[in-house]
Scaffold this motif. Structure first.
Motif, PDB file in Angstrom:
ATOM      1  N   ARG A  33      69.171  14.543  25.984  1.00 22.28           N
ATOM      2  CA  ARG A  33      68.356  13.890  24.953  1.00 22.28           C
ATOM      3  C   ARG A  33      67.463  12.797  25.518  1.00 22.28           C
ATOM      4  O   ARG A  33      66.513  12.372  24.877  1.00 22.28           O
ATOM      5  N   GLY A  34      67.777  12.296  26.723  1.00 23.90           N
ATOM      6  CA  GLY A  34      67.051  11.171  27.290  1.00 23.90           C
ATOM      7  C   GLY A  34      65.715  11.560  27.900  1.00 23.90           C
ATOM      8  O   GLY A  34      65.455  12.733  28.228  1.00 23.90           O
ATOM      9  N   ASP A  35      64.866  10.548  28.082  1.00 21.60           N
ATOM     10  CA  ASP A  35      63.538  10.787  28.658  1.00 21.60           C
ATOM     11  C   ASP A  35      63.597  11.206  30.118  1.00 21.60           C
ATOM     12  O   ASP A  35      62.661  11.839  30.625  1.00 21.60           O
ATOM     13  N   ASP A  36      64.682  10.825  30.812  1.00 19.86           N
ATOM     14  CA  ASP A  36      64.750  11.156  32.233  1.00 19.86           C
ATOM     15  C   ASP A  36      65.372  12.527  32.500  1.00 19.86           C
ATOM     16  O   ASP A  36      65.550  12.914  33.658  1.00 19.86           O
ATOM     17  N   ALA A  37      65.721  13.273  31.462  1.00 21.91           N
ATOM     18  CA  ALA A  37      66.205  14.646  31.651  1.00 21.91           C
ATOM     19  C   ALA A  37      65.039  15.534  32.066  1.00 21.91           C
ATOM     20  O   ALA A  37      63.884  15.302  31.696  1.00 21.91           O
ATOM     21  N   ALA A  44      73.115  18.821  19.332  1.00 16.91           N
ATOM     22  CA  ALA A  44      73.674  18.641  17.997  1.00 16.91           C
ATOM     23  C   ALA A  44      72.715  19.088  16.899  1.00 16.91           C
ATOM     24  O   ALA A  44      73.138  19.429  15.795  1.00 16.91           O
ATOM     25  N   SER A  45      71.406  19.096  17.201  1.00 16.86           N
ATOM     26  CA  SER A  45      70.427  19.479  16.183  1.00 16.86           C
ATOM     27  C   SER A  45      69.561  20.663  16.595  1.00 16.86           C
ATOM     28  O   SER A  45      68.910  21.280  15.744  1.00 16.86           O
ATOM     29  N   GLY A  46      69.542  20.997  17.872  1.00 12.10           N
ATOM     30  CA  GLY A  46      68.725  22.105  18.341  1.00 12.10           C
ATOM     31  C   GLY A  46      69.337  23.457  17.993  1.00 12.10           C
ATOM     32  O   GLY A  46      70.547  23.581  17.779  1.00 12.10           O
ATOM     33  N   SER A  47      68.514  24.471  17.950  1.00  9.59           N
ATOM     34  CA  SER A  47      68.990  25.800  17.570  1.00  9.59           C
ATOM     35  C   SER A  47      69.473  26.586  18.780  1.00  9.59           C
ATOM     36  O   SER A  47      68.959  26.411  19.892  1.00  9.59           O
ATOM     37  N   PRO A  48      70.460  27.465  18.598  1.00 11.84           N
ATOM     38  CA  PRO A  48      70.878  28.335  19.704  1.00 11.84           C
ATOM     39  C   PRO A  48      69.739  29.200  20.225  1.00 11.84           C
ATOM     40  O   PRO A  48      69.667  29.477  21.428  1.00 11.84           O
ATOM     41  N   GLY A  49      68.821  29.602  19.338  1.00 12.00           N
ATOM     42  CA  GLY A  49      67.709  30.446  19.775  1.00 12.00           C
ATOM     43  C   GLY A  49      66.804  29.751  20.769  1.00 12.00           C
ATOM     44  O   GLY A  49      66.380  30.345  21.769  1.00 12.00           O
ATOM     45  N   ALA A  50      66.512  28.472  20.508  1.00 10.24           N
ATOM     46  CA  ALA A  50      65.666  27.714  21.440  1.00 10.24           C
ATOM     47  C   ALA A  50      66.348  27.556  22.790  1.00 10.24           C
ATOM     48  O   ALA A  50      65.706  27.685  23.850  1.00 10.24           O
ATOM     49  N   LEU A  51      67.648  27.286  22.758  1.00 14.00           N
ATOM     50  CA  LEU A  51      68.378  27.138  24.023  1.00 14.00           C
ATOM     51  C   LEU A  51      68.468  28.475  24.749  1.00 14.00           C
ATOM     52  O   LEU A  51      68.383  28.528  25.987  1.00 14.00           O
ATOM     53  N   THR A  52      68.603  29.561  24.012  1.00 17.65           N
ATOM     54  CA  THR A  52      68.636  30.888  24.635  1.00 17.65           C
ATOM     55  C   THR A  52      67.348  31.166  25.394  1.00 17.65           C
ATOM     56  O   THR A  52      67.371  31.682  26.525  1.00 17.65           O
ATOM     57  N   ARG A  53      66.213  30.855  24.779  1.00 17.31           N
ATOM     58  CA  ARG A  53      64.928  31.092  25.444  1.00 17.31           C
ATOM     59  C   ARG A  53      64.822  30.291  26.728  1.00 17.31           C
ATOM     60  O   ARG A  53      64.291  30.773  27.740  1.00 17.31           O
ATOM     61  N   PHE A  54      65.344  29.059  26.696  1.00 16.42           N
ATOM     62  CA  PHE A  54      65.314  28.243  27.908  1.00 16.42           C
ATOM     63  C   PHE A  54      66.228  28.832  28.983  1.00 16.42           C
ATOM     64  O   PHE A  54      65.853  28.898  30.166  1.00 16.42           O
ATOM     65  N   LEU A  55      67.409  29.282  28.595  1.00 18.78           N
ATOM     66  CA  LEU A  55      68.338  29.884  29.566  1.00 18.78           C
ATOM     67  C   LEU A  55      67.720  31.122  30.202  1.00 18.78           C
ATOM     68  O   LEU A  55      67.841  31.351  31.416  1.00 18.78           O
ATOM     69  N   ASP A  56      67.043  31.924  29.403  1.00 16.91           N
ATOM     70  CA  ASP A  56      66.422  33.141  29.948  1.00 16.91           C
ATOM     71  C   ASP A  56      65.281  32.800  30.907  1.00 16.91           C
ATOM     72  O   ASP A  56      65.013  33.553  31.848  1.00 16.91           O
ATOM     73  N   ALA A  57      64.625  31.650  30.667  1.00 15.00           N
ATOM     74  CA  ALA A  57      63.529  31.247  31.549  1.00 15.00           C
ATOM     75  C   ALA A  57      64.047  30.675  32.865  1.00 15.00           C
ATOM     76  O   ALA A  57      63.517  30.982  33.939  1.00 15.00           O
ATOM     77  N   VAL A  58      65.090  29.855  32.789  1.00 19.04           N
ATOM     78  CA  VAL A  58      65.623  29.194  33.993  1.00 19.04           C
ATOM     79  C   VAL A  58      66.600  30.090  34.740  1.00 19.04           C
ATOM     80  O   VAL A  58      66.707  30.048  35.964  1.00 19.04           O
ATOM     81  N   HIS A  59      67.370  30.881  33.997  1.00 15.76           N
ATOM     82  CA  HIS A  59      68.341  31.825  34.539  1.00 15.76           C
ATOM     83  C   HIS A  59      69.363  31.141  35.465  1.00 15.76           C
ATOM     84  O   HIS A  59      69.503  31.498  36.643  1.00 15.76           O
ATOM     85  N   PRO A  60      70.117  30.165  34.940  1.00 14.09           N
ATOM     86  CA  PRO A  60      71.129  29.512  35.781  1.00 14.09           C
ATOM     87  C   PRO A  60      72.326  30.422  36.012  1.00 14.09           C
ATOM     88  O   PRO A  60      72.631  31.307  35.193  1.00 14.09           O
TER      89      PRO A  60
END
Length: 356
Positions: A33-37, A44-60
């Motif tokens: 949540r911080g600016d330095d991330a 707590a408020s973000g959607s699973p769909g948004a996080l899924t798209r990020f995971l697919d882009a970064v592919h950790p």
């Protein structure tokens, strides 16, 4: 190995980040949540769909979740400790990255245990407060997710960066104020609890090891040894060079116990305590050259009838005793704690002393 670290700015997360950055084989991305991330996202408020798209882009290859909160009411604890983990699990299920999940749990999930016993991972959890309930719910979500996942149940972390509002942090701050004011007596309460303290840098080593292992399920991370908080207070006074008297208020507020062992000696007494030192028999000790005003647990001058003790009981909902059985961490992660409590307390004091 690409690692996504969630909660890199938290107490444990900062040391996990340092540990991972020291590994040349790790490519680290911090989400929080911080600016330095590296990437801002509120679990707590973000959607699973948004996080899924990020995971697919970064592919950790590994996702480590150190995020959460220890403060607030039941609603806030549920949002940040349970709903947030549900979001992570759902996003990982939807994503094609196939990442392993390392979730940071806590010993409050177990609740009170029998004095003298060591709590193993197969103990039935009975959390004694909303924080433990919220963390246990998160653990159950992870274990039931079907993911390649492990939960590290961290006992009582200590060492540099210890939050000022924690019991050890409050002890250090009370001692700092007493020394700054030249006060010769310090009254403390709630010191009867025994906890399994583990250095936060050792916790970071365990997280690193878990990220590289194939271990699943729950694994305890602790020292394997319970230490009474009054013994920790005596050792903290010794490493700080505090020469005044430590009076203990244990039990319900207002009950005055004898003085804790002299903090300036080579050891703290005649019987072995949980720190590997000797604990002094109760008695009154005073060092010349210091004023004899009494200080309360917040570091203010106190009348005998108006003493503010450290929070009683110990505020984790785990009763008077907790000690981890850490054999699973040894056998499945190849991990053992390396840093003793005296070193952890010395680092806590160094940070407190910088505020004098």
């Amino acid at each position: 190995m690409r690692v996504l670290l969630i909660g890199a700015n938290g107490y444990i997360g900062r040391f996990v980040a340092d540990r991972l950055l020291a590994d040349p084989a790790v490519q680290l991305t911090a989400l929080g949540r911080g600016d330095d991330a590296d990437v801002r996202f509120d679990l707590a408020s973000g959607s699973p769909g948004a996080l899924t798209r990020f995971l697919d882009a970064v592919h950790p290859g590994v996702v480590i979740n150190c995020a959460g909160t220890t403060r607030g009411g039941a609603r806030e604890l549920t949002r940040h400790n349970t709903v947030a983990v549900a979001t992570v699990c759902e996003a990982l299920r939807r994503s094609g990255c196939g990442a392993r999940l390392v979730q940071i749990g806590c010993s409050s999930e177990y609740g009170p245990s029998q004095p003298g016993s060591s709590t193993a991972e197969d103990a039935v959890p009975r959390p004694g407060g909303p924080y433990g309930v919220s963390k246990l719910a998160a653990t159950e979500l992870v274990l039931g997710s079907g993911l390649d996942a492990v939960v590290l149940r961290v006992f009582s972390p200590a060492g540099p960066g210890t939050p000022a509002g924690s019991p050890l942090g409050r002890l250090a701050e009370a001692m700092r104020r007493a020394m700054q004011s030249g006060e010769g007596e310090l009254r403390l309460g709630g010191l009867g609890a025994q906890r399994d303290f583990v250095d936060v840098r050792d916790v970071a080593r365990a997280v690193h090891a878990a990220s590289l292992s194939a271990a699943q399920g729950v694994i305890n991370i602790g020292s394997g040894r319970a230490v009474r908080l009054r013994d920790a207070a005596a050792t903290l006074a010794r490493v700080a060079g505090y020469g005044g008297a430590l009076h203990e208020l244990d039990g319900p507020p207002g009950a005055l116990r004898p003085t804790i062992g002299h903090p300036r000696g080579e050891s703290v007494g005649h019987r072995a305590d949980g720190l590997g030192h000797r604990a002094d028999s109760p008695g009154h000790h005073r060092v010349d050259g210091m004023s004899h005003h009494r200080m309360d647990a917040l570091g203010h001058r106190a009348d005998p009838e108006h003493v503010i003790p450290v929070t009683y009981p110990y505020p984790d909902g785990c009763g008077s005793w907790q000690q981890a059985d850490v054999r699973t961490a040894r056998d499945r992660l190849g991990w053992r704690p390396r840093i003793n409590l005296e070193e952890s307390l010395a680092d806590i004091w160094m940070e407190a002393a910088c505020r004098i």
